[in-house]
Design a protein around this motif. Structure first.
Motif, PDB file in Angstrom:
ATOM      1  N   LEU A 174      52.896  -4.327  15.956  1.00 26.76           N
ATOM      2  CA  LEU A 174      52.295  -4.423  14.619  1.00 26.76           C
ATOM      3  C   LEU A 174      52.252  -5.872  14.161  1.00 26.76           C
ATOM      4  CD1 LEU A 174      53.586  -1.440  12.464  1.00 26.76           C
ATOM      5  CD2 LEU A 174      51.233  -2.102  12.904  1.00 26.76           C
ATOM      6  N   LEU A 175      53.339  -6.570  14.434  1.00 23.83           N
ATOM      7  CA  LEU A 175      53.414  -7.977  14.050  1.00 23.83           C
ATOM      8  C   LEU A 175      52.373  -8.798  14.827  1.00 23.83           C
ATOM      9  CD1 LEU A 175      55.098  -9.796  12.225  1.00 23.83           C
ATOM     10  CD2 LEU A 175      56.604 -10.260  14.167  1.00 23.83           C
ATOM     11  N   THR A 225      47.427 -11.760  14.787  1.00 17.38           N
ATOM     12  CA  THR A 225      46.070 -12.002  15.292  1.00 17.38           C
ATOM     13  C   THR A 225      45.051 -11.947  14.154  1.00 17.38           C
ATOM     14  OG1 THR A 225      46.751 -10.908  17.322  1.00 17.38           O
ATOM     15  CG2 THR A 225      44.391 -11.217  17.019  1.00 17.38           C
ATOM     16  N   ALA A 226      45.273 -11.004  13.231  1.00 20.09           N
ATOM     17  CA  ALA A 226      44.309 -10.831  12.133  1.00 20.09           C
ATOM     18  C   ALA A 226      44.362 -11.990  11.152  1.00 20.09           C
ATOM     19  CB  ALA A 226      44.583  -9.523  11.403  1.00 20.09           C
ATOM     20  N   THR A 227      45.493 -12.678  11.079  1.00 24.97           N
ATOM     21  CA  THR A 227      45.643 -13.721  10.057  1.00 24.97           C
ATOM     22  C   THR A 227      45.431 -15.131  10.609  1.00 24.97           C
ATOM     23  OG1 THR A 227      48.021 -13.669  10.461  1.00 24.97           O
ATOM     24  CG2 THR A 227      47.207 -12.382   8.582  1.00 24.97           C
ATOM     25  N   VAL A 228      44.878 -15.216  11.800  1.00 31.37           N
ATOM     26  CA  VAL A 228      44.603 -16.533  12.367  1.00 31.37           C
ATOM     27  C   VAL A 228      43.304 -17.096  11.758  1.00 31.37           C
ATOM     28  CG1 VAL A 228      43.194 -15.771  14.328  1.00 31.37           C
ATOM     29  CG2 VAL A 228      44.666 -17.781  14.574  1.00 31.37           C
ATOM     30  N   ALA A 229      43.229 -18.400  11.650  1.00 31.65           N
ATOM     31  CA  ALA A 229      42.024 -19.001  11.071  1.00 31.65           C
ATOM     32  C   ALA A 229      40.848 -18.854  12.035  1.00 31.65           C
ATOM     33  CB  ALA A 229      42.282 -20.481  10.792  1.00 31.65           C
ATOM     34  N   GLU A 230      39.628 -18.772  11.447  1.00 29.62           N
ATOM     35  CA  GLU A 230      38.433 -18.574  12.269  1.00 29.62           C
ATOM     36  C   GLU A 230      38.288 -19.734  13.255  1.00 29.62           C
ATOM     37  OE1 GLU A 230      34.913 -18.118  10.010  1.00 29.62           O
ATOM     38  OE2 GLU A 230      33.704 -17.487  11.719  1.00 29.62           O
ATOM     39  N   THR A 289      51.431 -17.307  19.073  1.00 30.66           N
ATOM     40  CA  THR A 289      52.790 -16.887  18.711  1.00 30.66           C
ATOM     41  C   THR A 289      52.747 -15.523  18.017  1.00 30.66           C
ATOM     42  OG1 THR A 289      52.630 -17.945  16.563  1.00 30.66           O
ATOM     43  CG2 THR A 289      53.569 -19.248  18.378  1.00 30.66           C
ATOM     44  N   LEU A 290      53.895 -14.908  18.034  1.00 31.53           N
ATOM     45  CA  LEU A 290      54.026 -13.603  17.375  1.00 31.53           C
ATOM     46  C   LEU A 290      54.152 -13.775  15.862  1.00 31.53           C
ATOM     47  CD1 LEU A 290      54.287 -10.640  18.297  1.00 31.53           C
ATOM     48  CD2 LEU A 290      56.756 -10.927  18.305  1.00 31.53           C
ATOM     49  N   TRP A 291      54.798 -14.822  15.453  1.00 35.06           N
ATOM     50  CA  TRP A 291      55.014 -15.070  14.020  1.00 35.06           C
ATOM     51  C   TRP A 291      53.707 -15.537  13.363  1.00 35.06           C
ATOM     52  CZ3 TRP A 291      58.187 -13.757  10.459  1.00 35.06           C
ATOM     53  CH2 TRP A 291      58.193 -14.418   9.231  1.00 35.06           C
ATOM     54  N   PRO A 292      53.271 -14.837  12.295  1.00 37.64           N
ATOM     55  CA  PRO A 292      51.978 -15.200  11.686  1.00 37.64           C
ATOM     56  C   PRO A 292      52.084 -16.418  10.772  1.00 37.64           C
ATOM     57  CG  PRO A 292      52.909 -13.272  10.590  1.00 37.64           C
ATOM     58  CD  PRO A 292      53.868 -13.646  11.677  1.00 37.64           C
ATOM     59  N   GLY A 293      52.356 -17.584  11.357  1.00 33.78           N
ATOM     60  CA  GLY A 293      52.444 -18.791  10.539  1.00 33.78           C
ATOM     61  C   GLY A 293      51.049 -19.282  10.142  1.00 33.78           C
TER      62      GLY A 293
END
Lengths: 326, 379
Positions: free
Chosen positions: A85-86, A91-96, A102-106
């Motif tokens: 889920l993470l 992946t969904a919160t990465v910039a275009e 990484t697994l952590w959505p920094g």
């Protein structure tokens, strides 16, 4: 004192050692192999496991009624559920235009969750999924209710085998059941609309609908139904005083589950949709997923699709657990 | 208020006969108790009468009107279920009112009065706002009984209505329910596995086992003249002693002693190799004056019960006879025979284990049964 009901000291010590070694291994992998900031995630998980091991040793010789194997199992299950889920969220919160490693959505950007609604193929696929899964669910439930009632109550010969057949259909590859229906639709030139996909999709919806409806009917207080009948209730009164309070909520829940189950099937939508418009959301996401640029949209769409299911599971958690069996 | 007749009703499911040619007749305002061991078909018979289950043969008649095939609504019988069948989401008051509110044209104030009266009778007045989950089993059962009684139906069908009541409360609850039934003059059929309850509470009793009604009659008729060995063995607490015997000459030789037969008895046992002699424990006494059946035996065990004491007197049965009796028990699926005789003796009689005593029973209290058909040959 019922000694047999408590886990043995040896069992607890074994679980503690396994938990500690797993944690130790994760900590080493996290520190040596995994890049930051994911290192901290690995270390956090490792600390939980190692603490479990330490606490396990401390409580091994007590009368506490706790199984360390069960605790370890729950921790690993949580890990294996949350990690994917993470990953999807990350992946969904990465910039275009960039790629997440990484697994952590920094440095999270949430634009994909809005863009996905503007993406034509995804929006169309969502509509198709709603239509196809919705229609298949309605038809499946209309068939499943009387079928489950017959399987439950009638003295029909071989009804046990019918039930086994429905349950077996659950584990069959969906192609086996859906392909003939799709082939017939194509042969009859009926596979021209999005709704036509509902026919092969019934192969997915019907077995689960029957199985879950049988579970609902098995839990229903039929003695109360007999009592209502004996009291002289008309058909409408039986519906109002028995079916609505004792069946409606569970059947509603089954309908939602069947819908989600049906809409999540990727194989039929990917393999049997004659045109792009007829592709369901999972099939479309599968196609888009091949393009690295679209992966953030795919992940965002998946999370949007997951949201209602999470809501249902949260609101009806107790009823769901009871329905699906402990 | 209507009579209830069950005529030759049969029910076969999956090749199994669950009800076999059951015929019962309950005149208006009378109470019939159906008694039998669990699984006898008592509840099923009530479901057939109320219209929940269609029989495969025979008919149900209410007030000379054949209602077989009609819906429960048209039959207008009020039924209490063994598992209470209460609405979990409704409180006690609403559960009591439920059945009565399903029909149009009810008088609300009269219904409220009726509910209050029934709740008062069944000691439910204080818990009318409680839900079934908050009640103990005894109260739940009283709510179920109350629900059936509140409805102004033509008859009541009560399935094990007192089974969950405590020994102390049970006679009281039984009394108030039956008092209500008598005051309302409603025909009532109740089922029970408790023999004493059946004998005490009904105008007539039907003894049922394996879907078959063995005998119907007044409690006294059934007690004094059981139609067959099952009724003799099931009815009565403790049950009737059933002792194998062999017709020889002018009597029947049993492991305990010889029972002399009169001319009529000799005629009925003639040609039979084995018969079963039946005598109730309370009909055996140490006074053998005028006794038809007298014997000596050693006391194996004693149970002192306050008002009386039970003496157990063992005897030997030939293996061949034991096999026949075991076959009979298998056939009726009920434990009928023991290898001892039980005698209920006065509690002030000083007895010791191992003592040899002489017991006898008056002629009218001695029964002869056919071991194969179970028929009472002396009835």
């Amino acid at each position: 004192m019922n000694v047999a009901s408590h886990p043995s000291i040896r069992s607890r010590l074994a679980a503690s050692v396994v938990a500690f070694l797993l944690g130790f291994a994760m900590a080493n992998v996290g520190l040596i192999v995994v890049p930051r900031p994911d290192t901290w995630l690995w270390l956090a998980a490792a600390i939980v496991l190692m603490v479990t091991g330490v606490v396990g040793v401390l409580v091994a010789d007590t009368r506490r009624d706790v199984s360390l194997w069960a605790v370890l199992g729950v921790e690993l299950l949580t890990l294996f559920t949350l990690a994917p889920l993470l990953w999807v969220l990350s992946t969904a919160t990465v910039a275009e235009g960039s790629r997440r490693t990484t697994l952590w959505p920094g440095d999270a950007t949430w634009s994909a969750f809005g863009e996905v609604w503007d993406a034509g193929p995804v929006r169309t696929a969502m509509g198709t999924s709603l239509l196809v899964a919705g229609l298949a669910t309605v038809v499946a439930m209309l068939v499943a209710a009387p079928a489950a009632h017959a399987l439950m109550h009638r003295d029909a010969p071989g009804r046990r085998w019918w039930y086994v057949a429905f349950v077996a259909a659950l584990v069959l590859p969906t192609f086996v059941l859906g392909a003939p229906a799709a082939a017939q639709l194509l042969a009859l030139d009926l596979a021209t609309s999005r709704l036509a996909m509902a026919v092969p999709t019934l192969a997915v919806a019907l077995p689960i609908a029957v199985w879950l409806t049988v579970r609902v009917l098995r839990r229903a207080p039929w003695s109360l139904y007999d009592a209502v009948r004996a009291d002289g209730a008309s058909v409408g009164q039986r519906l109002r005083h028995f079916a609505v309070p004792h069946l409606a909520l569970d059947l509603g829940l089954v309908t939602i589950l069947v819908f989600f189950w049906t809409s999540a099937d990727v194989a039929l939508g990917a393999a049997m949709a004659p045109t792009d418009d007829q592709r369901t959301l999972p099939a479309t996401l599968l196609a888009l997923g091949a393009d690295p640029e679209s992966s953030r949209l795919v992940a965002a769409a998946g999370l949007w699709w997951l949201l209602p299911l999470v809501l249902v599971a949260t609101v009806f958690s107790r009823r769901l657990v009871s329905l699906l069996g402990r | 208020m209507s009579s209830i007749d069950v005529r030759d009703v049969s029910l076969v499911r999956g090749g199994r006969t669950l009800l076999e040619s059951v015929s019962l007749s309950v005149p208006e305002a009378e109470t019939l108790a159906i008694v039998g061991p669990p699984g006898a078909g008592k509840s099923l018979l009530l479901q057939v009468i109320v219209g929940l289950v269609e029989p495969t043969g025979g008919e149900v008649v209410l007030d000379e009107r054949v209602v077989t095939g009609e819906s429960p609504r048209k039959r207008d019988l009020s039924m209490m279920f063994q598992d209470y069948a209460l609405h979990p989401q409704r409180d006690v008051y609403d559960n009591l009112a439920f059945a009565a509110t399903l029909r149009k044209g009810r008088d609300k104030s009269a219904l409220a009065e009726r509910i209050d009266a029934v709740a008062g009778l069944l000691a439910l007045s204080d818990v009318q706002g409680a839900r079934p989950a908050d009640l103990d089993e005894a109260r739940k059962q009283r709510v179920a009984a109350g629900r059936a009684l509140v409805r102004d139906a033509a008859g009541y069908l009560l399935d094990e209505p007192f089974a969950a009541q405590s020994d102390r409360l049970r006679p009281h609850v039984r009394s108030v329910v039956l008092q209500w039934q008598r005051e309302q003059a409603r025909t009532t059929i109740l089922t029970t596995s408790d023999v004493d309850e059946a004998l005490a509470s009904a105008d007539r009793v039907a003894v049922m086992h394996q879907g078959f009604v063995h005998q119907v009659g007044t409690p006294r008729e059934l007690y004094e003249r059981p139609a067959d060995m099952f009724v003799a063995g099931y009815l009565g607490n403790p049950p009737m002693n059933l002792i194998p015997g062999f017709p020889e000459g002018e009597g029947v030789t049993t492991p305990l002693g010889t029972l002399p037969l009169d001319a009529v008895q000799r005629a009925v046992v003639e040609g039979r190799e084995v018969v079963v002699v039946g005598v109730r424990p309370e009909h055996l006494s140490e006074s053998t004056y005028g006794a038809a059946f007298a014997f000596h035996a050693d006391v194996d065990d004693l149970e002192w019960r306050g008002r009386s004491q039970f003496a157990y007197l063992g005897y030997e049965i030939a293996p061949a006879v034991e096999e026949v009796l075991a076959e009979v028990e298998d056939l009726v699926d009920f434990d009928l025979f023991q290898s001892f005789v039980m005698a209920e003796l006065p509690s002030d009689r000083t007895l010791e284990r191992g003592a040899r005593i002489t017991l006898g029973a008056a002629p009218q209290h001695v029964h002869l049964f056919d071991p194969v058909t179970g028929e009472n040959l002396s009835a």
